[in-house]
Design a protein around this motif. Structure first.
Motif, PDB file in Angstrom:
ATOM      1  N   ALA A 180     -37.496  29.304 -61.754  1.00 53.05           N
ATOM      2  CA  ALA A 180     -37.659  29.108 -60.603  1.00 53.05           C
ATOM      3  C   ALA A 180     -36.830  27.778 -60.196  1.00 53.05           C
ATOM      4  N   ILE A 181     -36.558  26.790 -61.208  1.00 55.84           N
ATOM      5  CA  ILE A 181     -36.084  25.634 -60.975  1.00 55.84           C
ATOM      6  C   ILE A 181     -34.472  25.917 -61.104  1.00 55.84           C
ATOM      7  N   GLU A 182     -34.399  26.850 -61.923  1.00 61.54           N
ATOM      8  CA  GLU A 182     -32.607  27.308 -61.834  1.00 61.54           C
ATOM      9  C   GLU A 182     -32.242  27.875 -60.534  1.00 61.54           C
ATOM     10  N   SER A 183     -33.039  28.689 -60.171  1.00 56.31           N
ATOM     11  CA  SER A 183     -32.720  29.405 -58.788  1.00 56.31           C
ATOM     12  C   SER A 183     -32.718  28.356 -57.608  1.00 56.31           C
ATOM     13  N   PHE A 184     -33.688  27.227 -57.577  1.00 52.80           N
ATOM     14  CA  PHE A 184     -33.565  26.255 -56.730  1.00 52.80           C
ATOM     15  C   PHE A 184     -32.475  25.486 -56.928  1.00 52.80           C
ATOM     16  N   VAL A 185     -31.942  25.051 -58.060  1.00 50.29           N
ATOM     17  CA  VAL A 185     -30.528  24.410 -58.185  1.00 50.29           C
ATOM     18  C   VAL A 185     -29.329  25.232 -57.740  1.00 50.29           C
ATOM     19  N   GLY A 186     -29.219  26.510 -58.143  1.00 46.26           N
ATOM     20  CA  GLY A 186     -28.543  27.253 -57.634  1.00 46.26           C
ATOM     21  C   GLY A 186     -28.285  27.477 -56.086  1.00 46.26           C
ATOM     22  N   GLN A 187     -29.449  27.392 -55.440  1.00 51.83           N
ATOM     23  CA  GLN A 187     -29.198  27.859 -54.098  1.00 51.83           C
ATOM     24  C   GLN A 187     -28.854  26.288 -53.367  1.00 51.83           C
ATOM     25  N   THR A 188     -29.390  25.293 -53.812  1.00 53.83           N
ATOM     26  CA  THR A 188     -28.621  23.923 -53.319  1.00 53.83           C
ATOM     27  C   THR A 188     -27.504  23.750 -53.656  1.00 53.83           C
ATOM     28  N   MET A 189     -26.961  24.183 -54.833  1.00 44.47           N
ATOM     29  CA  MET A 189     -25.331  24.049 -55.058  1.00 44.47           C
ATOM     30  C   MET A 189     -24.813  25.098 -53.982  1.00 44.47           C
ATOM     31  N   GLU A 190     -25.205  26.197 -53.667  1.00 43.43           N
ATOM     32  CA  GLU A 190     -24.605  27.095 -52.674  1.00 43.43           C
ATOM     33  C   GLU A 190     -24.690  26.468 -51.527  1.00 43.43           C
ATOM     34  N   MET A 191     -25.478  25.979 -51.018  1.00 38.52           N
ATOM     35  CA  MET A 191     -25.758  25.262 -49.488  1.00 38.52           C
ATOM     36  C   MET A 191     -24.778  24.119 -49.959  1.00 38.52           C
ATOM     37  N   ASP A 192     -24.571  23.202 -50.670  1.00 38.32           N
ATOM     38  CA  ASP A 192     -23.544  22.156 -50.653  1.00 38.32           C
ATOM     39  C   ASP A 192     -22.256  22.554 -50.585  1.00 38.32           C
ATOM     40  N   GLU A 193     -21.801  23.785 -51.338  1.00 42.06           N
ATOM     41  CA  GLU A 193     -20.667  24.100 -51.478  1.00 42.06           C
ATOM     42  C   GLU A 193     -20.343  24.937 -49.680  1.00 42.06           C
ATOM     43  N   ALA A 194     -21.285  25.573 -49.327  1.00 41.33           N
ATOM     44  CA  ALA A 194     -21.143  26.001 -47.712  1.00 41.33           C
ATOM     45  C   ALA A 194     -20.884  24.799 -47.173  1.00 41.33           C
ATOM     46  N   LEU A 195     -21.737  23.689 -47.179  1.00 43.60           N
ATOM     47  CA  LEU A 195     -21.505  22.724 -46.090  1.00 43.60           C
ATOM     48  C   LEU A 195     -19.984  21.934 -46.322  1.00 43.60           C
ATOM     49  N   THR A 196     -19.591  21.783 -47.445  1.00 42.98           N
ATOM     50  CA  THR A 196     -18.336  21.358 -48.166  1.00 42.98           C
ATOM     51  C   THR A 196     -17.238  22.067 -47.473  1.00 42.98           C
ATOM     52  N   GLU A 197     -17.540  23.459 -47.297  1.00 44.39           N
ATOM     53  CA  GLU A 197     -16.326  24.394 -46.758  1.00 44.39           C
ATOM     54  C   GLU A 197     -16.292  24.251 -45.201  1.00 44.39           C
ATOM     55  N   PHE A 198     -17.628  24.001 -44.648  1.00 47.71           N
ATOM     56  CA  PHE A 198     -17.872  23.909 -43.256  1.00 47.71           C
ATOM     57  C   PHE A 198     -17.207  22.491 -42.682  1.00 47.71           C
ATOM     58  N   LYS A 199     -17.198  21.632 -43.458  1.00 49.23           N
ATOM     59  CA  LYS A 199     -16.766  20.352 -43.376  1.00 49.23           C
ATOM     60  C   LYS A 199     -15.358  20.431 -42.921  1.00 49.23           C
ATOM     61  N   LYS A 200     -14.828  21.234 -43.933  1.00 48.07           N
ATOM     62  CA  LYS A 200     -13.246  21.371 -44.127  1.00 48.07           C
ATOM     63  C   LYS A 200     -12.655  21.877 -42.490  1.00 48.07           C
ATOM     64  N   VAL A 201     -13.290  23.012 -42.077  1.00 52.67           N
ATOM     65  CA  VAL A 201     -12.912  23.509 -40.949  1.00 52.67           C
ATOM     66  C   VAL A 201     -13.442  23.026 -39.622  1.00 52.67           C
ATOM     67  N   SER A 202     -14.605  22.457 -39.668  1.00 53.06           N
ATOM     68  CA  SER A 202     -15.238  21.820 -38.558  1.00 53.06           C
ATOM     69  C   SER A 202     -14.679  20.473 -37.949  1.00 53.06           C
TER      70      SER A 202
END
Length: 138
Positions: free
Chosen positions: A83-105
């Motif tokens: 469960a913790i590994e899944s949470f960490v993975g989802q958090t990292m995925e969200m951070d990566e998506a935000l970083t990509e969004f910041k690049k184009v926004s």
């Protein structure tokens, strides 16, 4: 030991052991001797050994019960770890998506924070990840 051949000598003698005399001496000593055998200590020892065997069996059963508990603990720990590994993975995925969004926004600073908060609220309201449910058509 130093030997001097002029003063040292050897005696060769044949000796006959008088067994009868030894037997008489032993009989004389043993006349006043009385030996009592008490089996109570043997019985007590046998009972103690039986009790020890029972204790070993009880301990074995307790160890077996504890090992089942240990297996359950490991299973629970594995579930928590996944469960913790899944949470960490989802958090990292969200951070990566935000970083990509910041690049184009063009949003930055407070505007970006308000946008992220708005998305979080919308996510809570619909309680979905955006992926279709298995029962729903795609």
């Amino acid at each position: 030991m130093a030997t001097n051949t002029t003063t040292d000598f050897k005696i060769l003698a044949k000796v006959v052991l008088d067994v009868d005399d030894i037997r008489k001496q032993l009989e004389k000593v043993s006349k006043g001797l009385e030996i009592k055998l008490d089996h109570k200590q043997v019985d007590d020892t046998a009972k103690s050994m039986g009790d020890l065997g029972n204790k070993v069996k009880e301990t074995d059963e307790k160890v077996e019960d504890a090992s089942i508990t240990w297996q359950q603990y490991r299973e629970m720990l594995n579930l928590a770890t996944r469960a913790i590994e899944s949470f960490v993975g989802q958090t990292m995925e969200m951070d990566e998506a935000l970083t990509e969004f910041k690049k184009v926004s063009t949003l930055s600073g407070d505007e970006l924070d308000r946008y992220v908060d708005k998305l979080a609220k919308a996510g809570k309201q619909v309680a979905r990840t955006g992926k279709p449910n298995r029962s729903e058509p795609e």
